[in-house]
Scaffold this active site. Structure first.
Site, short mmCIF file in Angstrom:
data_model
loop_
_atom_site.label_atom_id
_atom_site.label_comp_id
_atom_site.label_asym_id
_atom_site.label_seq_id
_atom_site.Cartn_x
_atom_site.Cartn_y
_atom_site.Cartn_z
CG HIS A 143 16.90 56.37 5.17
ND1 HIS A 143 17.76 55.28 4.83
CD2 HIS A 143 17.25 56.84 6.59
CE1 HIS A 143 18.56 55.06 5.89
NE2 HIS A 143 18.27 55.91 6.52
CD GLU A 144 17.31 60.07 7.97
OE1 GLU A 144 16.98 60.06 9.00
OE2 GLU A 144 18.44 59.77 7.26
CG HIS A 147 15.90 56.23 10.83
ND1 HIS A 147 16.35 54.79 10.98
CD2 HIS A 147 16.86 56.57 9.91
CE1 HIS A 147 17.55 54.58 10.49
NE2 HIS A 147 17.82 55.50 9.95
CD GLU A 194 21.06 54.38 8.73
OE1 GLU A 194 21.42 54.81 7.48
OE2 GLU A 194 20.44 55.03 9.58
#
Length: 366
Positions: A143-144, A147, A194
Site C-alpha cells: 500500500h505504501e 503511494h 487511499e
C-alpha cells in the site's frame, strides 16, 4: 531488478512465496479514477499552485528525515529484517527502482504513511507492526509503496504541514479559512488516494483475504476469532444503503475531517475491484506502462473519472445518491420525497395511527 530474485542495486529480493511481478507498471493501472480527477481538481483550486510552490521551498525536508533517523528505527538487513524483505519484495513486484527508506516509530496507534517532497519515506508504527501478521503487513507495505509510485507522498506531506498550521493560526479568521479550504480539498483527494493504494497493496500481496483481515484488524483490533469477513462487508452495505437523507448528510459531515475513508468502505471497494475485469487484466499482464504516461491526456482522465462517478452514483444505494439519480432522470414528485427525507430534522415521526401530514384532521385547519 532481475527475475531470478536478485536486486541489481546490491540487495537480495527474498519473497516468502512466488508472486506475479509487473515490470514497468504505471500507477494508472491501479489508481482509482476519483484519485486522479481529485488531484487534477485540487491543482485547479484557486491559489493552490502558489501555496504549493511556497511550501515546497519552506517545508523542512531535511529536518523531517533527521527526525526519523534520530528518533525511530530504520528498517534494514540488521533491524526489522522481515519488514526489510517485504519492502524489497514490494518494490520488486511494482518495479519501483529505488527502494525508499522505511522507519518504525513508537506509537500504539496502528498507522502507516508515505511522506517526503524530494524522495518518499515510509513510516509504520509499532502498533501496526504488532497488530498484523506477515501477509497482512505485506499488503500494508505494498500500500505504501503504491503511494510512492503514484507520487502521493508530496501532497501527503503538505497535508500534514497545513493541518498543523491550521491549528496554529486558528485565531486568524481569514487566514484560517483559506488554509482550511486547501486542507479540505487535500483530504478529499487523500481519501481517494487511499483506495488506489489499497489496490496497490493487493497487487503486492496478491492475497485478498489477507488484505481484508488487515482492514478488519485496523477497525476492530487483534480479535480475528471474533470477526467475520462477510459480516464485516455486510456492515459496509448497511452503511451505504441504510437510513434516509438525514443519514446521507451525516455521513458527509462525519467523513469530512478524516484523511482516510471508513474501513468497511475500503474493504468493500477493494473486494469489488478484486472481482473486476480490470484487476484480472493486470494479473494477466495487460496493464498501462510508465513509458505511455506522457501520452495520457488530462481530458481522457476526466472522462474516465466522470464515467466512474456516474456508475457509482447509479449503483449506489445511498438515499442522497438515489435522489441525484432521480433528478438526473427527471423523476416526478421529488419535492415531496426531499421533504419526507428531511422531516426528521425538525420533528419526530407521527404515530402509526395518525392521519397523513398533508390531510387536516376532522374539524381542523387546512
Amino acid at each position: 531488478m532481475s527475475d531470478d530474485g536478485h536486486e541489481q542495486n546490491g540487495h537480495e529480493h527474498v519473497p516468502s512465496r512466488q508472486r506475479r511481478r509487473f515490470p514497468e507498471i504505471s500507477s494508472r493501472a491501479y489508481e482509482h479514477p476519483a484519485d486522479r480527477s481529485a488531484l487534477v481538481a485540487l491543482r485547479k483550486l484557486s491559489g493552490f499552485d502558489t501555496v504549493f510552490k511556497a511550501l515546497s521551498g519552506l517545508l523542512p525536508e531535511r529536518s523531517l528525515r533527521l527526525l526519523f533517523l534520530s528518533d525511530s528505527v530504520r528498517v534494514s538487513d540488521q533491524q526489522f529484517t522481515h519488514l526489510n524483505d517485504m519492502l524489497r519484495d514490494a518494490c520488486h513486484i511494482l518495479d519501483l527502482e529505488k527502494v525508499p527508506p522505511m522507519y518504525v516509530t513508537q506509537d500504539p496507534q496502528p498507522n502507516a504513511m508515505c511522506i517526503g517532497l524530494d524522495e518518499p519515506i515510509i513510516v509504520v508504527t509499532t502498533g501496526l507492526v504488532e497488530l498484523l501478521d506477515e501477509e497482512e503487513m505485506r499488503a500494508v507495505v505494498g500500500h505504501e509503496v503504491g503511494h510512492a509510485l503514484s507520487g502521493h507522498s508530496v501532497y501527503r506531506t503538505i497535508l500534514l504541514f497545513l493541518t498543523n498550521l491550521a491549528l496554529k493560526v486558528a485565531w486568524i479568521p481569514l487566514g484560517n479559512l483559506a488554509i482550511l479550504a486547501i486542507v479540505t480539498a487535500l483530504r478529499e483527494w487523500f481519501r481517494k488516494s487511499e483506495l488506489s493504494a489499497d489496490r496497490a497493496g493487493l497487487l503486492v500481496g496478491q492475497d485478498l483475504r489477507a488484505s481484508m483481515r488487515g482492514l478488519m484488524k485496523i477497525a476492530g483490533g487483534n480479535h480475528l476469532h471474533e470477526m467475520n469477513v462477510d459480516a464485516f462487508l455486510q456492515q459496509a452495505e448497511e452503511y451505504e444503503a441504510g437510513g434516509d437523507l438525514r443519514d446521507s448528510v451525516l455521513k458527509i459531515l462525519n467523513v469530512l475531517p478524516r484523511s482516510h475513508p471508513f474501513t468497511t468502505v475500503r474493504a468493500a471497494e477493494l473486494k469489488k475491484w478484486a472481482e473486476s475485469r480490470d484487476y484480472q487484466r493486470i494479473m494477466d499482464g495487460h496493464y498501462p506502462r510508465r513509458t505511455e504516461d506522457r501520452d495520457t491526456s488530462v481530458g481522457d482522465s476526466f472522462k474516465e473519472s466522470a464515467a466512474s462517478y456516474a456508475s457509482d452514483v447509479k449503483a449506489s444505494k445511498d438515499p442522497l445518491m438515489k435522489l441525484v439519480t432521480d433528478i438526473a432522470g427527471g423523476a416526478g414528485g421529488l419535492g415531496g420525497r426531499v421533504k419526507r427525507g428531511f422531516d426528521g430534522f425538525t420533528s419526530a415521526p407521527p404515530p402509526k395511527d395518525a392521519p397523513p401530514r398533508d390531510t387536516p384532521p376532522e374539524g381542523g385547519e387546512a
